[in-house]
Motif scaffolding. Structure first.
Motif, PDB file in Angstrom:
ATOM      1  N   SER A 137       0.835  -1.204   0.000  1.00 15.11           N
ATOM      2  CA  SER A 137       0.000   0.000   0.000  1.00 15.11           C
ATOM      3  C   SER A 137       0.870   1.256   0.000  1.00 15.11           C
ATOM      4  O   SER A 137       1.998   1.245   0.494  1.00 15.11           O
ATOM      5  N   LEU A 138       0.326   2.305  -0.567  1.00 19.20           N
ATOM      6  CA  LEU A 138       0.906   3.632  -0.506  1.00 19.20           C
ATOM      7  C   LEU A 138      -0.219   4.646  -0.398  1.00 19.20           C
ATOM      8  O   LEU A 138      -1.328   4.395  -0.888  1.00 19.20           O
ATOM      9  N   ARG A 139       0.085   5.782   0.210  1.00 18.08           N
ATOM     10  CA  ARG A 139      -0.872   6.886   0.220  1.00 18.08           C
ATOM     11  C   ARG A 139      -0.216   8.106  -0.410  1.00 18.08           C
ATOM     12  O   ARG A 139       0.791   8.609   0.105  1.00 18.08           O
ATOM     13  N   LEU A 140      -0.785   8.553  -1.497  1.00 18.11           N
ATOM     14  CA  LEU A 140      -0.301   9.759  -2.161  1.00 18.11           C
ATOM     15  C   LEU A 140      -1.023  10.972  -1.604  1.00 18.11           C
ATOM     16  O   LEU A 140      -2.208  10.895  -1.252  1.00 18.11           O
ATOM     17  N   SER A 141      -0.305  12.080  -1.538  1.00 19.71           N
ATOM     18  CA  SER A 141      -0.887  13.333  -1.087  1.00 19.71           C
ATOM     19  C   SER A 141      -0.716  14.389  -2.167  1.00 19.71           C
ATOM     20  O   SER A 141       0.293  14.395  -2.891  1.00 19.71           O
ATOM     21  N   CYS A 142      -1.670  15.278  -2.255  1.00 18.13           N
ATOM     22  CA  CYS A 142      -1.606  16.410  -3.181  1.00 18.13           C
ATOM     23  C   CYS A 142      -1.996  17.649  -2.369  1.00 18.13           C
ATOM     24  O   CYS A 142      -3.166  17.809  -2.009  1.00 18.13           O
ATOM     25  N   VAL A 143      -1.010  18.472  -2.071  1.00 17.82           N
ATOM     26  CA  VAL A 143      -1.268  19.677  -1.292  1.00 17.82           C
ATOM     27  C   VAL A 143      -1.633  20.826  -2.224  1.00 17.82           C
ATOM     28  O   VAL A 143      -0.954  21.063  -3.231  1.00 17.82           O
ATOM     29  N   VAL A 144      -2.700  21.508  -1.870  1.00 17.11           N
ATOM     30  CA  VAL A 144      -3.195  22.636  -2.669  1.00 17.11           C
ATOM     31  C   VAL A 144      -2.706  23.936  -2.054  1.00 17.11           C
ATOM     32  O   VAL A 144      -2.999  24.231  -0.886  1.00 17.11           O
ATOM     33  N   PHE A 145      -1.960  24.704  -2.829  1.00 16.74           N
ATOM     34  CA  PHE A 145      -1.538  26.032  -2.413  1.00 16.74           C
ATOM     35  C   PHE A 145      -2.465  27.031  -3.099  1.00 16.74           C
ATOM     36  O   PHE A 145      -2.376  27.268  -4.298  1.00 16.74           O
ATOM     37  N   GLY A 146      -3.379  27.570  -2.319  1.00 16.43           N
ATOM     38  CA  GLY A 146      -4.409  28.436  -2.842  1.00 16.43           C
ATOM     39  C   GLY A 146      -5.714  28.119  -2.136  1.00 16.43           C
ATOM     40  O   GLY A 146      -5.733  27.401  -1.143  1.00 16.43           O
ATOM     41  N   ASN A 147      -6.781  28.621  -2.687  1.00 14.70           N
ATOM     42  CA  ASN A 147      -8.093  28.446  -2.070  1.00 14.70           C
ATOM     43  C   ASN A 147      -8.717  27.123  -2.513  1.00 14.70           C
ATOM     44  O   ASN A 147      -9.166  26.983  -3.650  1.00 14.70           O
ATOM     45  N   ILE A 148      -8.717  26.147  -1.612  1.00 16.97           N
ATOM     46  CA  ILE A 148      -9.263  24.829  -1.973  1.00 16.97           C
ATOM     47  C   ILE A 148     -10.740  24.912  -2.291  1.00 16.97           C
ATOM     48  O   ILE A 148     -11.276  24.080  -3.044  1.00 16.97           O
ATOM     49  N   PHE A 149     -11.424  25.926  -1.789  1.00 20.04           N
ATOM     50  CA  PHE A 149     -12.859  26.059  -2.061  1.00 20.04           C
ATOM     51  C   PHE A 149     -13.129  26.653  -3.438  1.00 20.04           C
ATOM     52  O   PHE A 149     -14.283  26.738  -3.864  1.00 20.04           O
TER      53      PHE A 149
END
Length: 116
Positions: A17-29
């Motif tokens: 298993s692996l968990r990938l992450s994607c961080v959002v720089f900005g307004n996620i909404f």
């Protein structure tokens, strides 16, 4: 538009298993929908999973039942939990967001290698 940074890739044995992450720089909404794609060597980029602003998710048949997409708005992060990994899951994985105005943003990708 937002900026996206993926992480979490690596080398894993089949069945792992692996968990990938994607961080959002900005307004996620400002984001309407979020998708994960992948591209294996010599192949076209293919869609893997989607999660909408309302939390509805959808998956490619090849990963259904093994992968889970989720979002944590408090952390401005989208995740792709990948279980029961197979060698054919080896690829560079990208996250893509689509804003309410139809604008797209892509991350730089993270390499996933499934091999014994």
């Amino acid at each position: 538009q937002v900026q996206l940074v993926e992480s979490g890739g690596g080398l894993v044995q089949p069945g792992g298993s692996l968990r990938l992450s994607c961080v959002v720089f900005g307004n996620i909404f400002s984001i309407n929908s979020i998708r994960w794609y992948r591209q294996a060597p010599g192949k076209q980029r293919e869609w893997v999973a989607t999660i909408t602003g309302g939390g509805v998710s959808d998956y490619a048949d090849s990963v259904k039942g093994r992968f889970t997409i989720s979002r944590d708005n408090a952390k401005n992060t989208i995740y792709l939990q990948m279980n029961s990994l197979k060698p054919e899951d080896t690829a560079v994985y990208y996250c893509k967001t689509t804003g309410w105005g139809g604008d797209d943003s892509w991350g730089q990708g993270t390499q996933v290698t499934v091999s014994s």
